[in-house]
Write an enzyme that holds these catalytic residues in place. Structure first.
Site, PDB file in Angstrom:
ATOM      1  CB  VAL A  33      -5.962   5.444  12.693  1.00  0.00           C
ATOM      2  CG1 VAL A  33      -5.315   6.294  13.679  1.00  0.00           C
ATOM      3  CG2 VAL A  33      -4.861   5.117  11.504  1.00  0.00           C
TER       4      VAL A  33
ATOM      5  N   GLY B 280      -9.939  -1.034   2.421  1.00  0.00           N
ATOM      6  CA  GLY B 280      -9.796   0.214   2.912  1.00  0.00           C
ATOM      7  C   GLY B 280      -9.846   1.350   2.233  1.00  0.00           C
TER       8      GLY B 280
ATOM      9  CG  ASP C 259     -10.267  -3.286   8.917  1.00  0.00           C
ATOM     10  OD1 ASP C 259      -9.248  -2.878   8.676  1.00  0.00           O
ATOM     11  OD2 ASP C 259     -10.433  -4.613   9.236  1.00  0.00           O
TER      12      ASP C 259
ATOM     13  CD  GLU D  28      -3.964   0.887   0.978  1.00  0.00           C
ATOM     14  OE1 GLU D  28      -5.021   0.985   0.738  1.00  0.00           O
ATOM     15  OE2 GLU D  28      -3.165  -0.226   1.003  1.00  0.00           O
TER      16      GLU D  28
ATOM     17  CG  ASP E 241       1.617   0.262   9.114  1.00  0.00           C
ATOM     18  OD1 ASP E 241       1.985   1.349   9.969  1.00  0.00           O
ATOM     19  OD2 ASP E 241       1.709  -0.519   9.732  1.00  0.00           O
TER      20      ASP E 241
HETATM   21  P1  IMP Z   1       1.398  -1.837   4.913  1.00  0.00           P
HETATM   22  O1  IMP Z   1       1.902  -2.855   4.096  1.00  0.00           O
HETATM   23  O2  IMP Z   1       2.244  -2.184   6.328  1.00  0.00           O
HETATM   24  O3  IMP Z   1       2.049  -0.482   4.543  1.00  0.00           O
HETATM   25  O4  IMP Z   1      -0.094  -1.819   5.243  1.00  0.00           O
HETATM   26  C1  IMP Z   1      -0.883  -1.183   4.548  1.00  0.00           C
HETATM   27  C2  IMP Z   1      -2.205  -1.600   5.058  1.00  0.00           C
HETATM   28  O5  IMP Z   1      -2.483  -1.998   6.387  1.00  0.00           O
HETATM   29  C3  IMP Z   1      -2.998  -0.556   4.722  1.00  0.00           C
HETATM   30  O6  IMP Z   1      -3.740  -0.806   3.490  1.00  0.00           O
HETATM   31  C4  IMP Z   1      -4.356  -1.007   5.867  1.00  0.00           C
HETATM   32  O7  IMP Z   1      -5.141  -1.855   5.230  1.00  0.00           O
HETATM   33  C5  IMP Z   1      -3.440  -1.657   6.986  1.00  0.00           C
HETATM   34  N1  IMP Z   1      -3.167  -0.997   8.142  1.00  0.00           N
HETATM   35  C6  IMP Z   1      -2.101  -0.071   8.303  1.00  0.00           C
HETATM   36  N2  IMP Z   1      -1.972   0.779   9.542  1.00  0.00           N
HETATM   37  C7  IMP Z   1      -3.286   0.649   9.889  1.00  0.00           C
HETATM   38  C8  IMP Z   1      -4.118   1.208  10.970  1.00  0.00           C
HETATM   39  O8  IMP Z   1      -3.597   1.960  11.855  1.00  0.00           O
HETATM   40  N3  IMP Z   1      -5.391   0.920  11.078  1.00  0.00           N
HETATM   41  C9  IMP Z   1      -6.049   0.052  10.254  1.00  0.00           C
HETATM   42  N4  IMP Z   1      -5.379  -0.497   9.189  1.00  0.00           N
HETATM   43  C10 IMP Z   1      -4.188  -0.317   9.120  1.00  0.00           C
HETATM   44 MG    MG Z   2      -5.447  -1.204   3.393  1.00  0.00          MG
END
Ligand code: IMP
Ligand code: MG
Length: 180
Positions: free
Chosen positions: A152, A43, A158, A98, A102
């Protein structure tokens, strides 16, 4: 517009403004420092490509790849390092680049992982942030744009491996991910 996309949430112009602002800030903060910007694949590749061109100081780049989502719009919570950096990080300042924060699980894992290798510093720069979705407390040193709790796509992000190439950040049609 692609048919699985509902609407543009953040336009390419607004994204570019945020990228320019972050590039200036990073250039000022890392003057006279050996900086390695590490893109988090997949991403983060679009953002890294734009960000490095907004940075006016000498900088090295590398990439890592992680997987935490599989083919779903919800996090599995399990972070796996699939590809590591190729270069030595001794005596370097690390900036992890990054696409989005999320739950915070991915970056908190990655920050600890790189901290354990004893570089001079480890910081995080993310173009998008969904602060309301955190499962653990996590704040990046550099953030571009805060988003509401919506799935998103575009600008590197993606859905099932697709839509990373959309230039604007778009909201996926709700019926697409309501099933998951
Ligand atoms: P986290 O570990 O939950 O913070 O996730 C981070 C990763 O989840 C990001 O690097 C993205 O690849 C993926 N991600 C989180 N939210 C979205 C979204 O809304 N759309 C697409 N990928 C997401
Ligand atoms: Mg990512």
């Amino acid at each position: 517009m692609v048919d699985c996309v509902d609407r543009v949430l953040v336009s390419r112009e607004t994204i570019q403004e945020a990228v320019t602002r972050l590039g200036k800030q990073i250039s000022a903060d890392y003057q006279e420092k050996q900086l390695v910007m590490i893109g988090v694949l997949k991403g983060g590749f679009v953002f890294l490509a734009d960000l490095v061109r907004s940075v006016s100081i000498p900088v090295q780049m590398d990439f890592i790849a992680v997987s935490s989502y599989g083919a779903s719009t919800k996090s599995s919570g399990v972070v796996q390092l699939i590809k590591d950096v190729d270069m030595s990080l001794v005596g370097k300042h690390i900036l992890l680049v990054e696409d989005i924060i999320d739950t915070g699980l991915t970056l908190s894992y990655l920050k600890d992982l790189f901290q354990a290798r004893n570089p001079l510093s480890v910081k995080v720069c993310s173009i998008f942030d969904k602060p309301s979705r955190r499962k653990i407390p996590f704040a990046a040193e550099y953030t571009g744009i805060e988003l509401p709790d919506e799935y998103v796509v575009g600008y590197g992000l993606d859905y099932n491996g697709y839509l990373r190439n959309l230039p604007d950040l778009c909201v996926l049609k709700r019926e697409r991910y309501a099933q998951e």
